[in-house]
Design a protein around this motif. Structure first.
Motif, PDB file in Angstrom:
ATOM      1  N   GLU A   9      33.012  15.662  64.351  1.00  0.00           N
ATOM      2  CA  GLU A   9      34.121  15.794  63.420  1.00  0.00           C
ATOM      3  C   GLU A   9      34.792  17.161  63.566  1.00  0.00           C
ATOM      4  O   GLU A   9      34.221  18.092  64.134  1.00  0.00           O
ATOM      5  CB  GLU A   9      33.637  15.620  61.981  1.00  0.00           C
ATOM      6  CG  GLU A   9      33.003  14.270  61.668  1.00  0.00           C
ATOM      7  CD  GLU A   9      34.010  13.156  61.508  1.00  0.00           C
ATOM      8  OE1 GLU A   9      35.231  13.427  61.537  1.00  0.00           O
ATOM      9  OE2 GLU A   9      33.579  12.002  61.330  1.00  0.00           O
ATOM     10  N   ARG A  93      34.425  10.844  65.523  1.00  0.00           N
ATOM     11  CA  ARG A  93      34.852  10.582  64.148  1.00  0.00           C
ATOM     12  C   ARG A  93      34.192   9.339  63.551  1.00  0.00           C
ATOM     13  O   ARG A  93      33.858   8.389  64.237  1.00  0.00           O
ATOM     14  CB  ARG A  93      36.373  10.465  64.016  1.00  0.00           C
ATOM     15  CG  ARG A  93      37.139  11.705  64.486  1.00  0.00           C
ATOM     16  CD  ARG A  93      38.581  11.659  63.966  1.00  0.00           C
ATOM     17  NE  ARG A  93      39.410  12.724  64.513  1.00  0.00           N
ATOM     18  CZ  ARG A  93      39.406  13.980  64.086  1.00  0.00           C
ATOM     19  NH1 ARG A  93      38.577  14.336  63.106  1.00  0.00           N
ATOM     20  NH2 ARG A  93      40.202  14.885  64.619  1.00  0.00           N
ATOM     21  N   ASP A  96      33.435  10.509  57.644  1.00  0.00           N
ATOM     22  CA  ASP A  96      33.694  11.897  57.234  1.00  0.00           C
ATOM     23  C   ASP A  96      35.147  12.268  57.501  1.00  0.00           C
ATOM     24  O   ASP A  96      35.754  13.025  56.741  1.00  0.00           O
ATOM     25  CB  ASP A  96      32.769  12.863  57.990  1.00  0.00           C
ATOM     26  CG  ASP A  96      31.303  12.630  57.658  1.00  0.00           C
ATOM     27  OD1 ASP A  96      30.978  12.503  56.462  1.00  0.00           O
ATOM     28  OD2 ASP A  96      30.492  12.560  58.592  1.00  0.00           O
ATOM     29  N   ALA A  97      35.695  11.742  58.591  1.00  0.00           N
ATOM     30  CA  ALA A  97      37.096  12.027  58.924  1.00  0.00           C
ATOM     31  C   ALA A  97      38.037  11.416  57.893  1.00  0.00           C
ATOM     32  O   ALA A  97      39.045  12.029  57.522  1.00  0.00           O
ATOM     33  CB  ALA A  97      37.431  11.503  60.320  1.00  0.00           C
ATOM     34  N   ALA A 100      37.979  13.615  54.909  1.00  0.00           N
ATOM     35  CA  ALA A 100      38.693  14.877  55.133  1.00  0.00           C
ATOM     36  C   ALA A 100      40.200  14.673  55.199  1.00  0.00           C
ATOM     37  O   ALA A 100      40.964  15.404  54.549  1.00  0.00           O
ATOM     38  CB  ALA A 100      38.191  15.539  56.409  1.00  0.00           C
ATOM     39  N   LEU A 131      30.112  19.165  62.943  1.00  0.00           N
ATOM     40  CA  LEU A 131      31.422  19.489  62.391  1.00  0.00           C
ATOM     41  C   LEU A 131      31.903  20.778  63.041  1.00  0.00           C
ATOM     42  O   LEU A 131      31.356  21.857  62.796  1.00  0.00           O
ATOM     43  CB  LEU A 131      31.346  19.661  60.876  1.00  0.00           C
ATOM     44  CG  LEU A 131      32.599  20.208  60.181  1.00  0.00           C
ATOM     45  CD1 LEU A 131      33.831  19.377  60.503  1.00  0.00           C
ATOM     46  CD2 LEU A 131      32.379  20.297  58.678  1.00  0.00           C
ATOM     47  N   ASP A 133      34.161  23.656  63.210  1.00  0.00           N
ATOM     48  CA  ASP A 133      35.001  24.360  62.248  1.00  0.00           C
ATOM     49  C   ASP A 133      35.858  25.393  62.962  1.00  0.00           C
ATOM     50  O   ASP A 133      35.343  26.240  63.705  1.00  0.00           O
ATOM     51  CB  ASP A 133      34.127  25.036  61.194  1.00  0.00           C
ATOM     52  CG  ASP A 133      34.953  25.690  60.102  1.00  0.00           C
ATOM     53  OD1 ASP A 133      35.890  25.040  59.605  1.00  0.00           O
ATOM     54  OD2 ASP A 133      34.666  26.854  59.758  1.00  0.00           O
ATOM     55  N   ARG A 165      40.359  20.869  56.415  1.00  0.00           N
ATOM     56  CA  ARG A 165      39.215  21.723  56.723  1.00  0.00           C
ATOM     57  C   ARG A 165      38.362  21.953  55.478  1.00  0.00           C
ATOM     58  O   ARG A 165      37.125  21.869  55.536  1.00  0.00           O
ATOM     59  CB  ARG A 165      39.701  23.056  57.293  1.00  0.00           C
ATOM     60  CG  ARG A 165      38.577  24.000  57.686  1.00  0.00           C
ATOM     61  CD  ARG A 165      39.108  25.394  57.982  1.00  0.00           C
ATOM     62  NE  ARG A 165      38.102  26.254  58.562  1.00  0.00           N
ATOM     63  CZ  ARG A 165      38.260  27.565  58.746  1.00  0.00           C
ATOM     64  NH1 ARG A 165      39.407  28.158  58.414  1.00  0.00           N
ATOM     65  NH2 ARG A 165      37.280  28.297  59.266  1.00  0.00           N
ATOM     66  N   TYR A 168      36.331  18.875  54.711  1.00  0.00           N
ATOM     67  CA  TYR A 168      35.208  18.766  55.643  1.00  0.00           C
ATOM     68  C   TYR A 168      34.056  19.662  55.196  1.00  0.00           C
ATOM     69  O   TYR A 168      32.881  19.251  55.189  1.00  0.00           O
ATOM     70  CB  TYR A 168      35.639  19.185  57.041  1.00  0.00           C
ATOM     71  CG  TYR A 168      36.037  18.066  57.970  1.00  0.00           C
ATOM     72  CD1 TYR A 168      35.235  16.926  58.134  1.00  0.00           C
ATOM     73  CD2 TYR A 168      37.201  18.149  58.732  1.00  0.00           C
ATOM     74  CE1 TYR A 168      35.591  15.918  59.013  1.00  0.00           C
ATOM     75  CE2 TYR A 168      37.561  17.141  59.621  1.00  0.00           C
ATOM     76  CZ  TYR A 168      36.755  16.028  59.749  1.00  0.00           C
ATOM     77  OH  TYR A 168      37.104  15.032  60.626  1.00  0.00           O
TER      78      TYR A 168
END
Length: 204
Positions: A9, A93, A96-97, A100, A131, A133, A165, A168
């Motif tokens: 992700e 993905r 979670d996507a 977000a 993830l 970041d 962001r 997430y």
């Protein structure tokens, strides 16, 4: 023995693709059977829905419903059968996507998202999620130098990606360690080394 489900992700431009390739190669070197896929997509029908979602303007709830429709088909045709065979599924993905982008970025009601998630894959979450970041400004610079054609998500403004962001990171904080946050602004080799170290801890 049931297989394992690993997802990747991050906001657009976080650098997932290179790390997915490294993980898939590592797993296959260990003699594991790996199914690599993506969302939205992964089946002929889901890929058609992907094109619609990425390029056609639509109502927010329509967008979320199409995401989960594509996901249900992907689960039924690819993910669940592979896991049942004992294979490892590596996917670019998953839900979670949707949390977000649609909840965090677009403002979808979180309760509606939770209902869809429970309906489409009750009791199923990835065994491990990376993830990646990265600050939206860094991601935007990468996208600008990466390719000419962009979809309607990639064309969103910086504020949108800041919200994505943040969502997430909220999701990661509540995941009980399932989502492993990786600082993706560091050199590529450093990021890959951390990803493979985390993966090694989770390998049987």
């Amino acid at each position: 023995m049931r297989g394992r489900f690993i997802t990747f992700e991050g906001i657009d431009g976080a650098g997932k693709s290179t790390q997915i390739a490294a993980v898939v190669a590592t797993l296959r070197e260990r003699g594991l059977t790996v199914v690599q896929s993506r969302e939205p997509g992964g089946t002929p029908l889901s890929e058609k829905l992907r094109e619609i979602v990425l390029h056609e303007p639509m109502n927010l709830e329509t967008e979320a419903l199409l995401m989960f429709a594509a996901r249900k088909e992907h689960l039924a045709q690819v993910i669940e059968p592979a896991l049942a065979r004992g294979e490892w599924v590596v996917c670019d993905r998953f839900s979670d996507a949707t949390f977000a982008y649609q909840v965090g970025g677009r403002g979808l009601d979180a309760a509606k998202f939770a209902q869809l998630e429970h309906w489409v894959h009750p009791g199923l979450q990835p065994d491990l999620t990376f993830l990646f970041d990265v600050a939206p400004a860094v991601a935007a610079q990468r996208l600008a130098t990466g390719r000419a054609d962009t979809d309607r998500f990639e064309r969103e403004q910086t504020g949108f990606f800041e919200q994505v962001r943040a969502a997430y990171l909220r999701r990661a904080a509540a995941s009980g360690g399932r989502l492993q946050v990786i600082n993706a602004e560091r050199p590529l080799n450093t990021v890959t080394a951390e990803v493979l170290a985390v993966l090694a801890d989770r390998l049987p």
